[in-house]
Design a protein around this motif. Structure first.
Motif, PDB file in Angstrom:
ATOM      1  N   ILE A 254      90.562  35.743 -52.294  1.00  0.00           N
ATOM      2  CA  ILE A 254      88.776  35.490 -52.106  1.00  0.00           C
ATOM      3  C   ILE A 254      88.394  34.036 -52.331  1.00  0.00           C
ATOM      4  N   CYS A 255      87.563  33.689 -51.431  1.00  0.00           N
ATOM      5  CA  CYS A 255      86.663  32.495 -51.377  1.00  0.00           C
ATOM      6  C   CYS A 255      85.262  32.841 -51.406  1.00  0.00           C
ATOM      7  N   CYS A 256      84.813  32.365 -52.811  1.00  0.00           N
ATOM      8  CA  CYS A 256      83.413  32.846 -53.058  1.00  0.00           C
ATOM      9  C   CYS A 256      82.477  31.505 -53.147  1.00  0.00           C
ATOM     10  N   VAL A 257      81.661  31.098 -52.250  1.00  0.00           N
ATOM     11  CA  VAL A 257      81.035  30.124 -52.478  1.00  0.00           C
ATOM     12  C   VAL A 257      79.844  30.403 -53.462  1.00  0.00           C
ATOM     13  N   ILE A 258      79.556  29.539 -54.269  1.00  0.00           N
ATOM     14  CA  ILE A 258      78.488  29.737 -55.218  1.00  0.00           C
ATOM     15  C   ILE A 258      78.019  28.512 -56.204  1.00  0.00           C
ATOM     16  N   GLY A 259      77.065  28.670 -56.555  1.00  0.00           N
ATOM     17  CA  GLY A 259      76.315  27.707 -57.661  1.00  0.00           C
ATOM     18  C   GLY A 259      76.057  28.124 -58.670  1.00  0.00           C
ATOM     19  N   ASP A 260      75.830  27.222 -59.843  1.00  0.00           N
ATOM     20  CA  ASP A 260      75.172  27.703 -61.163  1.00  0.00           C
ATOM     21  C   ASP A 260      73.722  27.751 -61.111  1.00  0.00           C
ATOM     22  N   SER A 261      73.051  27.984 -62.218  1.00  0.00           N
ATOM     23  CA  SER A 261      71.646  27.875 -62.305  1.00  0.00           C
ATOM     24  C   SER A 261      71.043  27.522 -63.720  1.00  0.00           C
ATOM     25  N   ALA A 262      69.909  27.124 -63.741  1.00  0.00           N
ATOM     26  CA  ALA A 262      69.267  26.843 -65.107  1.00  0.00           C
ATOM     27  C   ALA A 262      67.799  27.263 -65.048  1.00  0.00           C
ATOM     28  N   PRO A 263      67.601  28.394 -65.228  1.00  0.00           N
ATOM     29  CA  PRO A 263      66.098  28.946 -65.257  1.00  0.00           C
ATOM     30  C   PRO A 263      65.697  28.436 -66.720  1.00  0.00           C
ATOM     31  N   TYR A 264      64.211  27.794 -66.411  1.00  0.00           N
ATOM     32  CA  TYR A 264      63.679  27.285 -67.661  1.00  0.00           C
ATOM     33  C   TYR A 264      64.552  26.330 -68.455  1.00  0.00           C
ATOM     34  N   GLY A 265      65.403  25.426 -67.498  1.00  0.00           N
ATOM     35  CA  GLY A 265      66.343  24.382 -68.130  1.00  0.00           C
ATOM     36  C   GLY A 265      67.562  25.119 -68.918  1.00  0.00           C
ATOM     37  N   ILE A 266      67.645  26.256 -68.947  1.00  0.00           N
ATOM     38  CA  ILE A 266      68.846  26.772 -69.852  1.00  0.00           C
ATOM     39  C   ILE A 266      69.906  27.096 -68.846  1.00  0.00           C
ATOM     40  N   HIS A 267      71.258  26.429 -69.108  1.00  0.00           N
ATOM     41  CA  HIS A 267      72.082  26.456 -68.002  1.00  0.00           C
ATOM     42  C   HIS A 267      73.004  27.758 -67.897  1.00  0.00           C
ATOM     43  N   VAL A 268      73.200  28.341 -66.967  1.00  0.00           N
ATOM     44  CA  VAL A 268      73.979  29.559 -66.942  1.00  0.00           C
ATOM     45  C   VAL A 268      75.037  29.241 -65.853  1.00  0.00           C
ATOM     46  N   PRO A 269      76.327  29.090 -66.695  1.00  0.00           N
ATOM     47  CA  PRO A 269      77.693  28.826 -65.866  1.00  0.00           C
ATOM     48  C   PRO A 269      78.168  29.904 -64.913  1.00  0.00           C
ATOM     49  N   VAL A 270      77.375  30.199 -64.002  1.00  0.00           N
ATOM     50  CA  VAL A 270      77.784  31.257 -63.042  1.00  0.00           C
ATOM     51  C   VAL A 270      78.972  31.442 -62.632  1.00  0.00           C
ATOM     52  N   GLU A 271      79.847  30.329 -62.104  1.00  0.00           N
ATOM     53  CA  GLU A 271      81.130  30.615 -61.758  1.00  0.00           C
ATOM     54  C   GLU A 271      82.152  30.891 -62.788  1.00  0.00           C
ATOM     55  N   GLN A 272      81.806  30.508 -64.062  1.00  0.00           N
ATOM     56  CA  GLN A 272      82.706  30.828 -65.204  1.00  0.00           C
ATOM     57  C   GLN A 272      82.585  32.433 -65.516  1.00  0.00           C
ATOM     58  N   TRP A 273      81.252  32.946 -65.577  1.00  0.00           N
ATOM     59  CA  TRP A 273      81.104  34.139 -65.946  1.00  0.00           C
ATOM     60  C   TRP A 273      81.564  35.096 -64.795  1.00  0.00           C
ATOM     61  N   LEU A 274      81.234  34.567 -63.562  1.00  0.00           N
ATOM     62  CA  LEU A 274      81.671  35.461 -62.352  1.00  0.00           C
ATOM     63  C   LEU A 274      83.398  35.460 -62.405  1.00  0.00           C
ATOM     64  N   GLY A 275      84.018  34.336 -62.617  1.00  0.00           N
ATOM     65  CA  GLY A 275      85.367  34.386 -62.927  1.00  0.00           C
ATOM     66  C   GLY A 275      86.013  35.340 -63.839  1.00  0.00           C
ATOM     67  N   LEU A 276      85.415  35.438 -65.049  1.00  0.00           N
ATOM     68  CA  LEU A 276      85.802  36.402 -65.928  1.00  0.00           C
ATOM     69  C   LEU A 276      85.819  37.764 -65.480  1.00  0.00           C
ATOM     70  N   LEU A 277      84.658  38.191 -64.873  1.00  0.00           N
ATOM     71  CA  LEU A 277      84.280  39.488 -64.485  1.00  0.00           C
ATOM     72  C   LEU A 277      85.292  39.934 -63.471  1.00  0.00           C
ATOM     73  N   ALA A 278      85.409  38.817 -62.471  1.00  0.00           N
ATOM     74  CA  ALA A 278      86.367  39.264 -61.510  1.00  0.00           C
ATOM     75  C   ALA A 278      88.090  39.504 -62.227  1.00  0.00           C
ATOM     76  N   LEU A 279      88.331  38.637 -63.145  1.00  0.00           N
ATOM     77  CA  LEU A 279      89.650  38.813 -64.050  1.00  0.00           C
ATOM     78  C   LEU A 279      89.513  40.380 -64.438  1.00  0.00           C
TER      79      LEU A 279
END
Ligand SMILES: C[S@@+](CC[C@H](N)C(=O)[O-])C[C@H]1O[C@@H](n2cnc3c(N)ncnc32)[C@H](O)[C@@H]1O
Length: 442
Positions: free
Chosen positions: A380-405
């Protein structure tokens, strides 16, 4: 398991994650995948500009390399305007797409109709144009106010004539779908107000030279016709299919069907895919206004914008209790708590905490669905970016990786392709963001 793609073989740097799990991060090696601009010079791809797309040539390159490694069934569960599906056709492999936006899936389907006889399409579309020219002006007073603000009376009368003529002729065939797409494709070009491609409408800004609807329609039909002739002169290969379906279930896809998944899901960055088609859906009478978007569009989509989840704020912490989120529970809960506290400091009171909780719940469901529809040993190749709503960082790719595992995939790594949020002066926060490819093997 076949060999890993070439661009994955570089030395990787591990990121800090819970023991026993690793998401590795890789440096950029190949051309960027994250722009649709290159597609505007490619036949068929250019029929509709979709800002959320990625480069078709990159997708084609990846599919070709994976085909040579034995992977011949491609799935895009967030198919959008069909970039992956069209690229797969050029590589001669089978491909299936899933897209939940009811308007966008029709765009992808219409584009996949490029195999129609060019002459049949051209005659059909030009007949619609002739009938539109001959029509007495219709009653345009019933268009939603957005449409009235975007088009002067004379322009709207011609667009309305095209719409009525298309409707009168409409049939379940590619020529009709392509004619519809030609009309969809001229709407923004014919408006004198600021209608950034595919994005929101800016009625207070003016465009230098809006096009006449009849001329623009004829030009679009000619461009489609030429692309169909050119494309049909090349290898045809198996026809791709796109289903109006939900990536969180992939009901329309059989067990273990795919051995390669190439996709770009919505990012957790508050982009409202429903609002992005408000102009087009309003013109075709599919919605009366913004208030209809939730029911008509958003409810089908992954929850990635605050408008979508405004009614769910009280349920946020119950969502976080969902066992499907256990693999990231210790990470996501404190972030959602900070977002909830930060919300009270801002006038807009955006429910980013709810958006983040529901986004990962939806993506966890998507990984489970993908586990069912992919073969063991898939890539699987998933093109993705992280985000920072209200300046609070969300490491999207890391969490998606853990959920995929946790969904049953075997290995995950992240290859960064670009930085985001580093240039613009008007950015809302200064957290550096990035984008890249999340590679998942299973
Ligand atoms: C980043 S865009 C993908 C664009 C695509 N790669 C292209 O080239 O056009 C994400 C797409 O996911 C779709 N989407 C959102 N939720 C979905 C769901 N639950 N199932 C399937 N598609 C969904 C959106 O409508 C949007 O078109």
């Amino acid at each position: 398991m076949s060999r890993r793609p070439r661009n994955q073989r570089k030395k990787a740097r591990s990121r800090s994650l819970p023991p026993g799990r690793s998401v590795t991060r890789r440096r950029r090696e190949r051309a960027t995948d994250s722009t649709f601009v290159d597609n505007l010079s490619l036949p068929v791809h250019r029929w509709f500009r979709y800002s959320a797309g990625f480069a078709a040539e990159w997708a084609r390159d990846l599919i070709e390399r994976q085909r040579n490694a034995g992977r011949r069934r491609v799935l895009d569960p967030f198919a959008g305007s069909g970039t992956v599906l069209l690229s797969a056709e050029r590589c001669g492999v089978e491909a299936v797409g899933v897209e939940a936006h009811p308007f966008v899936v029709r765009i992808a389907r219409a584009k996949l109709g490029w195999r129609e006889s060019p002459a049949v399409f051209r005659d059909y579309a030009l007949d619609v144009l002739e009938r539109a020219r001959e029509r007495d002006p219709g009653d345009c007073s019933r268009y939603p106010s957005l449409i009235e603000r975007c088009f002067p009376a004379g322009t709207l009368a011609r667009l309305d004539a095209l719409r009525s003529a298309w409707r009168a002729a409409a049939r379940a065939c590619s020529a009709s779908d392509l004619t519809w797409l030609a009309l969809v494709g001229i709407l923004r070009e014919c408006s004198p107000v600021g209608t950034a491609q595919w994005q929101y409408v800016l009625p207070n800004k003016l465009k230098a030279r809006p096009l006449d609807p009849f001329e623009a329609f004829r030009a679009k039909v000619t461009a489609f016709y030429q692309d169909m002739v050119d494309r049909q002169a090349e290898r045809l290969g198996p026809a791709s299919i796109v289903h109006w379906d939900d990536a969180r279930t992939c009901r329309s896809v059989g067990d273990e069907w795919a051995d390669l998944v190439i996709t770009s899901p919505p990012y957790a960055n508050n982009f409202d895919y429903a609002d992005a088609t408000r102009l087009e859906m309003s013109f075709f009478g599919e919605i009366a206004g913004w208030g209809d978007l939730q029911e008509s569009v958003r409810r089908h989509l992954v929850r990635a914008c605050t408008q979508h989840v405004a009614g769910l704020t009280d349920e946020t912490f119950a969502v976080l209790e969902d066992p499907i989120l256990y693999p990231i529970a210790s990470h996501i809960r404190p972030v959602c708590e900070r977002l909830a506290a930060e919300r009270d400091q801002h006038g807009g009171k955006k429910p980013y905490h709810t958006m983040i909780a529901t986004y990962f719940q939806d993506m966890a469901r998507t990984w489970r669905a993908l586990r069912r529809v992919t073969k063991p040993g898939c890539l699987i190749c998933c093109v993705i970016g992280d985000s920072a709503p209200y300046g609070i960082h969300v490491p999207v790719e890391q969490w998606l990786g853990l959920l995929a595992l946790a969904a049953g995939f075997r290995a995950v790594s992240f290859e960064q392709t670009r930085h985001r949020n580093v240039k613009w002066k008007n950015r809302k926060h200064r957290v550096p963001l990035h984008e890249g490819r999340l590679w998942i093997e299973g």
